[in-house]
Enzyme design. Structure first.
Site, PDB file in Angstrom:
ATOM      1  N   TYR A   1      38.754 -20.700  82.609  1.00 23.90           N
ATOM      2  CA  TYR A   1      38.468 -19.716  83.674  1.00 23.90           C
ATOM      3  C   TYR A   1      38.267 -20.436  85.012  1.00 23.90           C
ATOM      4  CZ  TYR A   1      35.511 -16.659  86.542  1.00 23.90           C
ATOM      5  OH  TYR A   1      34.972 -15.955  87.583  1.00 23.90           O
TER       6      TYR A   1
HETATM    7  N1  LIG Z   1      30.154 -12.590  85.855  1.00 20.46           N
HETATM    8  C1  LIG Z   1      29.728 -13.518  86.684  1.00 20.46           C
HETATM    9  O1  LIG Z   1      28.562 -13.982  86.620  1.00 20.46           O
HETATM   10  C2  LIG Z   1      30.662 -14.040  87.763  1.00 20.46           C
HETATM   11  C3  LIG Z   1      30.226 -15.085  88.551  1.00 20.46           C
HETATM   12  C4  LIG Z   1      31.035 -15.506  89.612  1.00 20.46           C
HETATM   13  C5  LIG Z   1      32.258 -14.882  89.835  1.00 20.46           C
HETATM   14  N2  LIG Z   1      32.675 -13.868  89.028  1.00 20.46           N
HETATM   15  C6  LIG Z   1      33.967 -13.218  89.348  1.00 20.46           C
HETATM   16  O2  LIG Z   1      33.705 -11.991  89.990  1.00 20.46           O
HETATM   17  C7  LIG Z   1      34.736 -11.061  89.627  1.00 20.46           C
HETATM   18  C8  LIG Z   1      34.303  -9.643  89.914  1.00 20.46           C
HETATM   19  O3  LIG Z   1      33.108  -9.366  89.184  1.00 20.46           O
HETATM   20  P1  LIG Z   1      32.835  -7.882  88.628  1.00 20.46           P
HETATM   21  O4  LIG Z   1      31.568  -7.923  87.871  1.00 20.46           O
HETATM   22  O5  LIG Z   1      33.039  -6.917  89.722  1.00 20.46           O
HETATM   23  O6  LIG Z   1      34.062  -7.767  87.590  1.00 20.46           O
HETATM   24  P2  LIG Z   1      34.566  -6.537  86.707  1.00 20.46           P
HETATM   25  O7  LIG Z   1      33.611  -5.394  86.822  1.00 20.46           O
HETATM   26  O8  LIG Z   1      34.878  -7.081  85.348  1.00 20.46           O
HETATM   27  O9  LIG Z   1      35.914  -6.108  87.460  1.00 20.46           O
HETATM   28  C9  LIG Z   1      37.120  -6.751  87.272  1.00 20.46           C
HETATM   29  C10 LIG Z   1      38.212  -5.704  87.402  1.00 20.46           C
HETATM   30  O10 LIG Z   1      39.483  -6.357  87.251  1.00 20.46           O
HETATM   31  C11 LIG Z   1      40.335  -5.415  86.645  1.00 20.46           C
HETATM   32  N3  LIG Z   1      41.514  -5.964  85.982  1.00 20.46           N
HETATM   33  C12 LIG Z   1      41.571  -6.698  84.844  1.00 20.46           C
HETATM   34  N4  LIG Z   1      42.830  -6.932  84.527  1.00 20.46           N
HETATM   35  C13 LIG Z   1      43.610  -6.327  85.452  1.00 20.46           C
HETATM   36  C14 LIG Z   1      45.006  -6.183  85.640  1.00 20.46           C
HETATM   37  N5  LIG Z   1      45.888  -6.726  84.796  1.00 20.46           N
HETATM   38  N6  LIG Z   1      45.447  -5.478  86.704  1.00 20.46           N
HETATM   39  C15 LIG Z   1      44.582  -4.906  87.571  1.00 20.46           C
HETATM   40  N7  LIG Z   1      43.238  -5.014  87.445  1.00 20.46           N
HETATM   41  C16 LIG Z   1      42.772  -5.700  86.391  1.00 20.46           C
HETATM   42  C17 LIG Z   1      39.461  -4.704  85.621  1.00 20.46           C
HETATM   43  O11 LIG Z   1      40.073  -3.478  85.317  1.00 20.46           O
HETATM   44  P3  LIG Z   1      39.626  -2.574  84.058  1.00 20.46           P
HETATM   45  O12 LIG Z   1      38.410  -1.844  84.568  1.00 20.46           O
HETATM   46  O13 LIG Z   1      40.804  -1.704  83.844  1.00 20.46           O
HETATM   47  O14 LIG Z   1      39.320  -3.522  82.941  1.00 20.46           O
HETATM   48  C18 LIG Z   1      38.133  -4.600  86.351  1.00 20.46           C
HETATM   49  O15 LIG Z   1      37.987  -3.336  86.950  1.00 20.46           O
HETATM   50  C19 LIG Z   1      34.970 -11.408  88.146  1.00 20.46           C
HETATM   51  O16 LIG Z   1      36.251 -10.982  87.732  1.00 20.46           O
HETATM   52  C20 LIG Z   1      34.837 -12.906  88.146  1.00 20.46           C
HETATM   53  O17 LIG Z   1      36.091 -13.521  88.351  1.00 20.46           O
HETATM   54  C21 LIG Z   1      31.901 -13.435  87.999  1.00 20.46           C
END
Ligand SMILES: NC(=O)c1ccc[n+]([C@@H]2O[C@H](COP(=O)([O-])OP(=O)(O)OC[C@H]3O[C@@H](n4cnc5c(N)ncnc54)[C@H](OP(=O)(O)O)[C@@H]3O)[C@@H](O)[C@H]2O)c1
Length: 217
Positions: free
Chosen positions: A129
């Protein structure tokens, strides 16, 4: 501004959509599941059904047309295998960089991650990742677009504090998604934030001041 948000139904994205719509911007959110459309409309955004893994650059470019900025807030998520780190976190982001270039969308803001590193260990898990995110960030720096790379620490669903710590090395920490969304909104409204890459956790500094300090450095 006219802003396109990839990962439009994501937890950060929906909060960002509401902030931007409330501030008077036109916001489109890319979703892959049409059932999510109503949630985006409730947040003040226009839903656009676009699966970043299925559509190629030509199709995405045609679908999006012109805009002022793209925000990449999509992600395969922690439950996904290594393959989807490459098809979503890396390739999805890179496809939209190409769309931005083709459609003369100059501004591109990416939600990266603390620890993103193009040379991270390709271990099939968190290392993969971080590697995919790091390589997407590297592509963005090389793209010629007016980029901002935001690297949050651990995300929480706590209420926003409006105060952060932002910098090139802020140490480990957490941050509410709502504060990340507020930082993204502020960065979009600050053209001088183009060219910045920074880590982000909760802290003591009001968001506008934290961004001004990054620009002044
Ligand atoms: N978790 C952590 O602690 C952390 C820390 C630092 C950075 N981050 C980054 O921050 C980002 C955003 O966080 P978040 O909590 O807002 O994430 P999230 O709620 O998981 O949102 C990610 C979105 O990406 C969409 N997605 C996945 N595959 C896709 C595709 N093929 N085409 C179009 N859209 C797609 C998902 O759609 P669906 O709803 O349809 O699944 C989801 O709505 C994470 O993805 C990660 O990279 C996370």
């Amino acid at each position: 501004m006219d802003i396109v948000i990839a990962g439009g139904h994501g937890k950060i994205a929906q909060q960002l959509e509401r902030l931007l719509a409330d501030a008077g911007h036109r916001v489109r959110g890319l979703i892959r599941n049409p059932d999510h459309a109503a949630d985006l409309e409730a947040a003040g955004a226009d839903p656009v059904v676009a699966d970043l893994e299925e559509l190629d650059v030509d199709a995405l470019a045609q679908l999006l047309g012109s805009a002022d900025a793209i925000v990449f807030a999509a992600g395969a998520g922690p439950g996904s295998g290594p393959q989807r780190k490459w098809t979503v976190d890396y390739a999805g982001a890179v496809k939209l960089m190409e769309v931005a270039r083709r459609n003369a969308i100059d501004r591109y803001v990416i939600v990266s991650s603390m620890g993103a590193d193009p040379a991270a260990d390709d271990d099939g898990g968190f290392g993969t990742y971080l590697r995919a995110k790091g390589q997407a960030d590297q592509k963005l720096v090389e793209s010629g677009l007016a980029y901002t790379i935001v690297r949050p620490g651990g995300l929480t669903d706590d209420d926003p504090a409006g105060r952060v710590k932002a910098g090139s090395d802020v140490g480990r920490g957490k941050i509410p998604r709502a504060d990340v969304a507020a930082v993204l909104a502020a960065v979009l409204e600050t053209p001088e934030a183009a060219g910045l890459t920074f880590e982000l956790i909760s802290g003591e500094t009001p968001i506008a001041e934290a961004i001004a300090q990054l620009i002044a450095r």
